[in-house]
Design a protein around this motif. Structure first.
Motif, short mmCIF file in Angstrom:
data_model
loop_
_atom_site.label_atom_id
_atom_site.label_comp_id
_atom_site.label_asym_id
_atom_site.label_seq_id
_atom_site.Cartn_x
_atom_site.Cartn_y
_atom_site.Cartn_z
N PHE A 26 40.84 41.17 27.03
CA PHE A 26 40.87 39.73 26.81
C PHE A 26 39.87 39.42 25.71
O PHE A 26 38.71 39.84 25.77
CB PHE A 26 40.50 38.97 28.09
N TRP A 27 40.29 38.63 24.72
CA TRP A 27 39.47 38.32 23.55
C TRP A 27 38.96 39.64 22.98
O TRP A 27 39.77 40.46 22.54
CB TRP A 27 38.33 37.36 23.94
N LYS A 28 37.64 39.89 23.00
CA LYS A 28 37.12 41.16 22.46
C LYS A 28 36.50 42.03 23.54
O LYS A 28 35.77 42.96 23.24
CB LYS A 28 36.09 40.86 21.37
N THR A 65 45.22 37.85 36.50
CA THR A 65 45.19 38.71 35.32
C THR A 65 44.96 37.84 34.07
O THR A 65 45.68 36.86 33.86
CB THR A 65 46.52 39.47 35.17
N PRO A 66 43.95 38.16 33.26
CA PRO A 66 43.69 37.36 32.05
C PRO A 66 44.92 37.33 31.14
O PRO A 66 45.58 38.34 30.94
CB PRO A 66 42.54 38.11 31.38
N ARG A 67 45.19 36.14 30.59
CA ARG A 67 46.36 35.96 29.74
C ARG A 67 45.93 35.51 28.34
O ARG A 67 44.94 34.78 28.20
CB ARG A 67 47.30 34.93 30.36
N PRO A 68 46.71 35.89 27.33
CA PRO A 68 46.34 35.53 25.95
C PRO A 68 46.18 34.03 25.74
O PRO A 68 45.34 33.61 24.95
CB PRO A 68 47.51 36.08 25.12
N GLU A 69 46.97 33.21 26.47
CA GLU A 69 46.88 31.76 26.27
C GLU A 69 45.48 31.23 26.55
O GLU A 69 45.03 30.24 25.95
CB GLU A 69 47.84 31.00 27.22
N THR A 70 44.80 31.86 27.50
CA THR A 70 43.47 31.39 27.89
C THR A 70 42.46 31.60 26.78
O THR A 70 41.40 30.95 26.76
CB THR A 70 43.03 32.10 29.19
N VAL A 117 35.88 31.03 38.21
CA VAL A 117 35.56 32.05 37.20
C VAL A 117 36.44 33.29 37.29
O VAL A 117 36.63 34.00 36.31
CB VAL A 117 34.05 32.42 37.28
N GLY A 118 37.01 33.56 38.47
CA GLY A 118 37.89 34.74 38.60
C GLY A 118 37.17 36.02 38.23
O GLY A 118 36.08 36.32 38.70
N SER A 119 37.77 36.79 37.33
CA SER A 119 37.19 38.07 36.90
C SER A 119 36.05 37.89 35.91
O SER A 119 35.44 38.86 35.48
CB SER A 119 38.28 38.94 36.27
N GLY A 120 35.77 36.64 35.52
CA GLY A 120 34.73 36.38 34.53
C GLY A 120 35.29 36.15 33.14
O GLY A 120 34.54 36.03 32.17
N THR A 121 36.60 36.06 33.06
CA THR A 121 37.32 36.03 31.78
C THR A 121 36.68 35.14 30.72
O THR A 121 36.23 35.61 29.68
CB THR A 121 38.77 35.56 32.02
N ILE A 122 36.65 33.83 30.98
CA ILE A 122 36.19 32.87 29.97
C ILE A 122 34.68 32.98 29.77
O ILE A 122 34.19 33.09 28.63
CB ILE A 122 36.57 31.43 30.37
#
Length: 289
Positions: A81-83, A94-99, A123-128
């Protein structure tokens, strides 16, 4: 019979294609990388390397699970996700590209050297939270989630990314217990799918993603009704918020934040040109009662 990397990849692609999987080539490669302990580059540069019996058996198990429509991210336990690379499992979305649109909007608003405090609700998995902190070394953040299982994943991800000194996590119900005017930035990807729509989703989502992270109530807007006034409460004057929305929810979510007193409320589209993120700021002159 021994299998080489190239033969294993080809056979895996065909098997997934026959099972009706959308991206058989990508999914097959991701699972082969993990099963055989190789990189994408090694599959290309050393295609005739042979798999051990254990590696072949693991790949076979992965393919069986994928054919049953279990998400690849759950099978291999990770998702880019991102970098950053995140651990994921059945307890987190599951992290998604739209986010990534949220991350992009945040990074535009907060220069690299600027110190700021961030709150990630759900926060879920910490994605953002972790994607932003990885790009902004002077920032620190708090991630809140109602799922203790999700928080365990987020904590592991923060440690793996060496961000655990700037990221903290709290088991809680959205903003409950958080002080007024305490964050420069609030981000959230709340559940926004209408309850009745969930049964129509792809099996990967419907059967394997946590319902808590999906179900937004009858019209998909339950979380925003709670969050709009609460996000404005915990934001510092002049602070920014960014929330992900469903493709048809822009007008409704903008209205909720405008009613809560937000300013400069607008919607940003994702790469598929769907409305995806609502942003805005708290009145910089607001001092509270």
């Amino acid at each position: 019979m021994t299998q080489t990397l190239v033969k294993a990849w080809t056979a895996a692609k065909d098997r997934l294609k026959d099972a009706g999987i959308d991206q058989p080539s990508i999914d097959a490669r991701l699972m082969l990388e993990v099963a055989a302990g190789v990189t994408r580059t090694e599959i290309v540069t050393d295609p005739y390397r042979e798999l051990t019996a254990e590696q072949a058996a693991m790949l076979d198990e992965f393919l069986t699970r994928r054919a049953r429509r279990e998400p690849v991210s759950h099978i291999i336990g990770r998702k880019g996700f991102w970098k950053i690379l995140l651990q994921v499992n059945k307890n987190v979305l599951t992290p998604r590209p739209e986010t990534e649109v949220i991350v992009d909007e945040v990074l535009k608003a907060f220069p690299e050297a600027m110190p700021f405090s961030m709150l990630d609700l759900g926060v879920g998995s910490g994605t953002i939270l972790l994607a932003v902190l990885a790009e902004r070394p002077a920032a620190k953040g708090l991630g809140v989630d109602a799922s203790s299982e999700a928080l365990a994943v987020a904590r592991d991800n923060a440690a793996n990314l060496d961000l655990n000194n700037r990221a903290t996590f709290l088991h809680g119900d959205w903003t409950a217990g958080l002080a007024d005017a305490s964050f420069d930035l609030v981000a959230s990807n709340p559940p926004y799918i209408p309850s009745a729509v969930i049964e129509t989703l792809e099996p990967e989502v419907r059967d394997h993603e946590p319902r808590l992270a999906l179900d937004g109530g009858a019209d998909g807007l339950d979380a925003y009704r709670l969050l709009a006034p609460e996000i404005l409460r915990v934001l510092k004057p002049g602070g920014m918020f960014a929330v992900e929305i469903g493709y048809d929810q822009s007008k409704a979510v903008e209205s909720l934040f405008n009613a809560a007193g937000a300013q400069q409320v607008r919607t940003t589209k994702d790469l598929s040109t769907h409305d995806r993120v609502v942003t805005g700021v708290k009145n910089p002159l607001e001092t509270g009662a």
